[in-house]
Design an enzyme around this catalytic site. Structure first.
Site, mmCIF file in Angstrom:
data_model
loop_
_atom_site.group_PDB
_atom_site.id
_atom_site.type_symbol
_atom_site.label_atom_id
_atom_site.label_comp_id
_atom_site.label_asym_id
_atom_site.label_seq_id
_atom_site.Cartn_x
_atom_site.Cartn_y
_atom_site.Cartn_z
ATOM 1 C CB SER A 33 -31.584 -24.055 -7.201
ATOM 2 O OG SER A 33 -30.898 -23.108 -6.425
HETATM 3 N N1 SAH Z 1 -33.268 -19.139 -4.804
HETATM 4 C C1 SAH Z 1 -32.910 -18.583 -6.078
HETATM 5 C C2 SAH Z 1 -31.530 -19.085 -6.491
HETATM 6 C C3 SAH Z 1 -30.590 -17.961 -6.522
HETATM 7 S S1 SAH Z 1 -28.893 -18.373 -6.715
HETATM 8 C C4 SAH Z 1 -33.944 -18.813 -7.157
HETATM 9 O O1 SAH Z 1 -34.942 -19.504 -6.925
HETATM 10 O O2 SAH Z 1 -33.771 -18.257 -8.235
HETATM 11 C C5 SAH Z 1 -28.240 -17.562 -5.294
HETATM 12 C C6 SAH Z 1 -28.483 -16.085 -5.188
HETATM 13 O O3 SAH Z 1 -27.853 -15.638 -4.006
HETATM 14 C C7 SAH Z 1 -27.876 -15.239 -6.315
HETATM 15 O O4 SAH Z 1 -28.904 -14.531 -6.952
HETATM 16 C C8 SAH Z 1 -26.900 -14.305 -5.593
HETATM 17 O O5 SAH Z 1 -26.855 -13.003 -6.142
HETATM 18 C C9 SAH Z 1 -27.487 -14.291 -4.181
HETATM 19 N N2 SAH Z 1 -26.567 -13.918 -3.099
HETATM 20 C C10 SAH Z 1 -25.251 -14.212 -2.988
HETATM 21 N N3 SAH Z 1 -24.761 -13.700 -1.848
HETATM 22 C C11 SAH Z 1 -25.787 -13.075 -1.212
HETATM 23 C C12 SAH Z 1 -25.897 -12.339 0.028
HETATM 24 N N4 SAH Z 1 -24.857 -12.171 0.838
HETATM 25 N N5 SAH Z 1 -27.106 -11.841 0.369
HETATM 26 C C13 SAH Z 1 -28.180 -11.992 -0.449
HETATM 27 N N6 SAH Z 1 -28.130 -12.665 -1.630
HETATM 28 C C14 SAH Z 1 -26.951 -13.210 -1.998
#
Ligand code: SAH
Length: 185
Positions: A33
């Site tokens: 993000s």
């Molecule tokens: N907080 C993260 C941002 C990740 S973007 C950072 O600091 O890098 C959102 C993430 O959510 C993605 O990696 C995606 O694979 C994950 N995601 C999507 N659906 C999900 C689910 N049902 N359970 C766990 N992770 C999930």
């Protein structure tokens, strides 16, 4: 956030973008993000240091590391196993893994094993918070979650207090979709 080296959570080929206030690709179609959004989401939870926090969508682990610096314990779940592995490695290599547990799995319905949580941070866009996720939030407790369509969402702060649930708008946003059982696919 200045103490957590964001550049070390970003794949080498995109590392030059790590100081921009922008989301950056981390592989598997996912992004870390924008720092402003991470900061806002963390601020919305008003952590005091004693909390157990669930993060849904650990990605590269950066946001989980920031939460770990402000809370007692973080359980961060990531649905893409390769990203979960990368997040774990990023935290370990930077000595930030003492109180942050990375789990590979689908947390669209929360993660009951360590529930209830004082705070829940969801980093992927949901059609709505699943009842299971809401049930895993303590009273009192706060959850921050992007809610809306696949293309645009409202970042909502949902608080539970004395049995009542209240929701307020923090900002408008655009997140990658929440997948899994209570997500979009
Ligand atoms: N907080 C993260 C941002 C990740 S973007 C950072 O600091 O890098 C959102 C993430 O959510 C993605 O990696 C995606 O694979 C994950 N995601 C999507 N659906 C999900 C689910 N049902 N359970 C766990 N992770 C999930």
């Amino acid at each position: 956030m200045r103490d957590i080296p964001r550049e070390r959570f970003i794949p080498e080929e995109c590392r030059h973008l790590s100081c921009d206030d922008e989301p950056v690709a981390i592989g598997f179609g996912q992004t870390i993000s924008q720092p402003y959004i991470t900061a806002l989401m963390v601020e919305c939870l008003a952590l005091v240091g004693t909390e157990t926090v669930l993060e849904v969508g650990a990605g590269c682990g950066y946001h989980a590391a920031v939460l770990g610096a402000l809370a007692a314990r973080v359980v961060a779940v990531e649905i893409v196993p390769e990203l979960a592995q990368a997040a774990r490695r990023n935290l370990e290599e930077n000595g930030l893994d003492q109180n942050v547990l990375i789990i590979a799995g689908d947390a669209s319905r929360g993660w009951p094993e360590y529930a209830p949580y004082d705070a829940i941070s969801v980093a992927a866009a949901a059609p709505e918070p699943s009842p299971e996720l809401l049930a895993q939030l303590k009273d009192p407790g706060s959850m921050v979650i992007p809610v809306g369509s696949l293309w645009e969402q409202e970042l909502r702060v949902i608080t539970k207090r004395e049995g009542a649930v209240h929701s307020r708008l923090a900002t408008y946003c655009r997140f990658v979709p929440l997948r899994g059982g209570a997500g979009w696919e």
